[in-house]
Design an enzyme around this catalytic site. Structure first.
Site, PDB file in Angstrom:
ATOM      1  N   LYS A   5     101.732  32.253  58.158  1.00  0.00           N
ATOM      2  CA  LYS A   5     100.284  32.098  58.139  1.00  0.00           C
ATOM      3  C   LYS A   5      99.864  31.643  56.756  1.00  0.00           C
ATOM      4  O   LYS A   5     100.554  31.935  55.764  1.00  0.00           O
ATOM      5  CB  LYS A   5      99.622  33.457  58.442  1.00  0.00           C
ATOM      6  CG  LYS A   5      98.233  33.355  59.016  1.00  0.00           C
ATOM      7  CD  LYS A   5      98.241  33.321  60.522  1.00  0.00           C
ATOM      8  CE  LYS A   5      96.865  33.230  61.106  1.00  0.00           C
ATOM      9  NZ  LYS A   5      96.852  33.323  62.555  1.00  0.00           N
ATOM     10  N   GLY A   8      82.196  38.650  75.954  1.00  0.00           N
ATOM     11  CA  GLY A   8      82.342  37.418  75.168  1.00  0.00           C
ATOM     12  C   GLY A   8      82.718  36.261  76.070  1.00  0.00           C
ATOM     13  O   GLY A   8      83.819  36.223  76.618  1.00  0.00           O
ATOM     14  N   VAL A   9      81.764  35.342  76.274  1.00  0.00           N
ATOM     15  CA  VAL A   9      82.069  34.171  77.113  1.00  0.00           C
ATOM     16  C   VAL A   9      81.903  32.896  76.275  1.00  0.00           C
ATOM     17  O   VAL A   9      81.183  31.977  76.640  1.00  0.00           O
ATOM     18  CB  VAL A   9      81.224  34.137  78.419  1.00  0.00           C
ATOM     19  CG1 VAL A   9      81.828  35.059  79.441  1.00  0.00           C
ATOM     20  CG2 VAL A   9      79.761  34.509  78.164  1.00  0.00           C
ATOM     21  N   GLY A  10      82.583  32.898  75.134  1.00  0.00           N
ATOM     22  CA  GLY A  10      82.640  31.703  74.283  1.00  0.00           C
ATOM     23  C   GLY A  10      83.737  30.795  74.807  1.00  0.00           C
ATOM     24  O   GLY A  10      83.946  30.683  76.026  1.00  0.00           O
ATOM     25  N   VAL A  70      87.123  30.895  74.964  1.00  0.00           N
ATOM     26  CA  VAL A  70      88.173  31.390  75.846  1.00  0.00           C
ATOM     27  C   VAL A  70      87.601  32.259  76.974  1.00  0.00           C
ATOM     28  O   VAL A  70      88.061  32.193  78.106  1.00  0.00           O
ATOM     29  CB  VAL A  70      89.280  32.091  75.019  1.00  0.00           C
ATOM     30  CG1 VAL A  70      88.849  33.400  74.476  1.00  0.00           C
ATOM     31  CG2 VAL A  70      90.526  32.271  75.824  1.00  0.00           C
TER      32      VAL A  70
HETATM   33  P1  NAD Z   1      84.205  32.013  70.372  1.00  0.00           P
HETATM   34  O1  NAD Z   1      83.552  32.194  69.069  1.00  0.00           O
HETATM   35  O2  NAD Z   1      84.131  30.678  71.029  1.00  0.00           O
HETATM   36  O3  NAD Z   1      83.651  33.079  71.425  1.00  0.00           O
HETATM   37  C1  NAD Z   1      83.383  34.419  71.112  1.00  0.00           C
HETATM   38  C2  NAD Z   1      82.138  34.804  71.893  1.00  0.00           C
HETATM   39  O4  NAD Z   1      81.938  36.206  71.742  1.00  0.00           O
HETATM   40  C3  NAD Z   1      80.865  34.119  71.391  1.00  0.00           C
HETATM   41  O5  NAD Z   1      80.181  33.527  72.477  1.00  0.00           O
HETATM   42  C4  NAD Z   1      80.059  35.265  70.751  1.00  0.00           C
HETATM   43  O6  NAD Z   1      78.672  35.097  70.903  1.00  0.00           O
HETATM   44  C5  NAD Z   1      80.555  36.455  71.530  1.00  0.00           C
HETATM   45  N1  NAD Z   1      80.410  37.742  70.828  1.00  0.00           N
HETATM   46  C6  NAD Z   1      80.741  38.036  69.556  1.00  0.00           C
HETATM   47  N2  NAD Z   1      80.497  39.320  69.297  1.00  0.00           N
HETATM   48  C7  NAD Z   1      80.006  39.869  70.424  1.00  0.00           C
HETATM   49  C8  NAD Z   1      79.577  41.160  70.789  1.00  0.00           C
HETATM   50  N3  NAD Z   1      79.596  42.177  69.920  1.00  0.00           N
HETATM   51  N4  NAD Z   1      79.114  41.358  72.039  1.00  0.00           N
HETATM   52  C9  NAD Z   1      79.092  40.342  72.922  1.00  0.00           C
HETATM   53  N5  NAD Z   1      79.494  39.092  72.638  1.00  0.00           N
HETATM   54  C10 NAD Z   1      79.948  38.857  71.419  1.00  0.00           C
HETATM   55  O7  NAD Z   1      85.743  32.436  70.141  1.00  0.00           O
HETATM   56  P2  NAD Z   1      86.971  32.178  71.129  1.00  0.00           P
HETATM   57  O8  NAD Z   1      87.748  31.015  70.650  1.00  0.00           O
HETATM   58  O9  NAD Z   1      86.506  32.227  72.535  1.00  0.00           O
HETATM   59  O10 NAD Z   1      87.865  33.460  70.812  1.00  0.00           O
HETATM   60  C11 NAD Z   1      87.504  34.774  71.269  1.00  0.00           C
HETATM   61  C12 NAD Z   1      88.609  35.757  70.923  1.00  0.00           C
HETATM   62  O11 NAD Z   1      89.842  35.359  71.502  1.00  0.00           O
HETATM   63  C13 NAD Z   1      88.895  35.872  69.417  1.00  0.00           C
HETATM   64  O12 NAD Z   1      89.303  37.195  69.137  1.00  0.00           O
HETATM   65  C14 NAD Z   1      90.067  34.935  69.228  1.00  0.00           C
HETATM   66  O13 NAD Z   1      90.837  35.277  68.088  1.00  0.00           O
HETATM   67  C15 NAD Z   1      90.839  35.205  70.502  1.00  0.00           C
HETATM   68  N6  NAD Z   1      91.752  34.112  70.885  1.00  0.00           N
HETATM   69  C16 NAD Z   1      91.257  32.905  71.210  1.00  0.00           C
HETATM   70  C17 NAD Z   1      92.127  31.883  71.592  1.00  0.00           C
HETATM   71  C18 NAD Z   1      91.615  30.532  72.007  1.00  0.00           C
HETATM   72  O14 NAD Z   1      92.405  29.738  72.531  1.00  0.00           O
HETATM   73  N7  NAD Z   1      90.344  30.227  71.818  1.00  0.00           N
HETATM   74  C19 NAD Z   1      93.516  32.119  71.605  1.00  0.00           C
HETATM   75  C20 NAD Z   1      93.988  33.403  71.273  1.00  0.00           C
HETATM   76  C21 NAD Z   1      93.092  34.386  70.917  1.00  0.00           C
END
Ligand code: NAD
Length: 343
Positions: A81, A178-180, A182
């Site tokens: 990392k 969390g519906v971002g 992923v």
């Molecule tokens: P993102 O920022 O696109 O989505 C996160 C979502 O969570 C956002 O919509 C945010 O508004 C919401 N959120 C944050 N805090 C909150 C809370 N307290 N209550 C409700 N909603 C809340 O991020 P992402 O890329 O979707 O990643 C999400 C998680 O998955 C992270 O922990 C990331 O490390 C992990 N992850 C993601 C991937 C990937 O491919 N994107 C791969 C492995 C792990």
């Protein structure tokens, strides 16, 4: 704390420091292991590290985690990392990432970088000008979230097989926090499988899109944690499972995409005591890493998706061994990795 004891205690191969006064680059690259192949892991960039010691602790913790994630996913990679301590005032981001690219190049392929929190695929384009040892570029593997989501939903099917007697998620009540990127992709996979979705997100737009496009039921985030359901999928930030939230849960399993879901290791025990099956985060969310690892050998989305789908087998094996040995799933996951590294 001194650095060498940290390296020796956890079997690190090295920690590299890079500085460039012209661009303001201050980079740390931790290489935990190259036993199974070149170390692969993202670059985290923050302007808020309190000290070099804080950045060192962070890079070492994260690099070691990558060894475990890659090994459990069966990838030909070790763990590494990078952490950039960004300048506090104005700086030219492009030239800083170019300098970082030159730094990565000096490691001769022992470390392959990619984006992570605080960095973007655009930053990686600058890195790429000086090294081939960078993946996660826009034009190749692109957004990893759909691949991560496939891995998570397949892992969830394995959980369902063990907990409910069938991998079929049709009719299963799943709460998604969390519906971002992923979380939304996971909600799509679940909806196609006929699961009943309950979703919460602080971001109104993200929530509305999931409700409109996938017919999910919106819930506020505090209510979601205490809802009676079958599976809880944490897909927001880390450390969601702690002393406050675990007693609220009324689900049979936790299986989601977020990294570092347990606030502390002892919270795994707390979940088990409540009879909740936990799919270890680094085992179930490896799809993103699988996606960038595919880029190293020549990107092919179909292959990345197929490989992420095999997370079913990983979780299935892990839960079977947990049942047979009386150990918790996260203990079994660590043991499986350590056996692989020793072999
Ligand atoms: P993102 O920022 O696109 O989505 C996160 C979502 O969570 C956002 O919509 C945010 O508004 C919401 N959120 C944050 N805090 C909150 C809370 N307290 N209550 C409700 N909603 C809340 O991020 P992402 O890329 O979707 O990643 C999400 C998680 O998955 C992270 O922990 C990331 O490390 C992990 N992850 C993601 C991937 C990937 O491919 N994107 C791969 C492995 C792990």
């Amino acid at each position: 704390m001194d650095t060498f004891p940290q390296l020796l205690e956890h079997g690190f191969e090295g920690l590299h420091l890079f500085a460039d006064p012209k661009t303001g680059l201050r980079a740390l690259v931790g290489i935990h292991s190259t036993k199974l192949g070149p170390a692969l892991g993202g670059t985290r960039a923050l302007a808020t590290y309190e000290s070099e010691a804080a950045a060192t602790t962070d890079v070492l913790r994260l690099a070691r985690g990558m060894t475990y994630k890659a090994a459990l996913a069966g990838l030909p990679h070790g763990g590494g990392k990078a952490v950039l301590m960004l300048p506090r005032g104005w700086f030219d981001r492009g030239t800083l990432f170019e300098a970082f690219g030159r730094a990565v190049e000096t490691l001769n392929g022992r470390y392959i970088t990619t984006e992570d929190s605080g960095t973007s695929p655009d930053d990686m384009e600058y890195v790429k000008r000086y090294t081939r040892n960078v993946v996660g570029l826009k034009a190749t593997s692109g957004d990893p979230s759909p691949v991560t989501a496939v891995g998570v939903v397949r892992g969830m099917e394995a959980v369902a097989k063990h907990v409910f007697g069938s991998p079929d998620l049709k009719g299963a009540r799943v709460t998604v926090l969390g519906v971002g990127h992923v979380g939304f992709a996971l909600a799509g996979e679940l909806s196609r499988r006929g699961a009943k979705l309950f979703v919460a997100d602080l971001n109104r737009e993200a929530l509305d899109r999931t409700v409109k496009e996938l017919g999910a039921t919106p819930v506020n985030d505090r209510e979601l944690l205490s809802m009676e359901a079958d599976i809880f999928a944490p897909c927001a930030l880390g450390a969601v499972l702690d002393d406050r939230t675990i007693p609220l849960l009324r689900v049979k399993a936790v299986a989601g995409a977020a990294n570092n879901q347990l606030a502390e290791a002892r919270h795994g025990k707390l979940l088990a005591e409540r009879g909740i099956t936990y799919a270890p985060d680094y085992a179930i969310n490896a799809g993103g890493l699988i996606n960038v690892a595919q880029e190293v050998v020549g990107y092919d989305r179909a292959k990345a998706l197929e490989r992420a789908g095999r997370i079913f087998d990983t979780i299935d094996a892990l839960l079977a061994r947990a049942k047979a040995t009386g150990k918790r799933p996260e203990e079994v996951a660590d043991a499986m990795v350590e056996e692989k590294l020793e072999a």
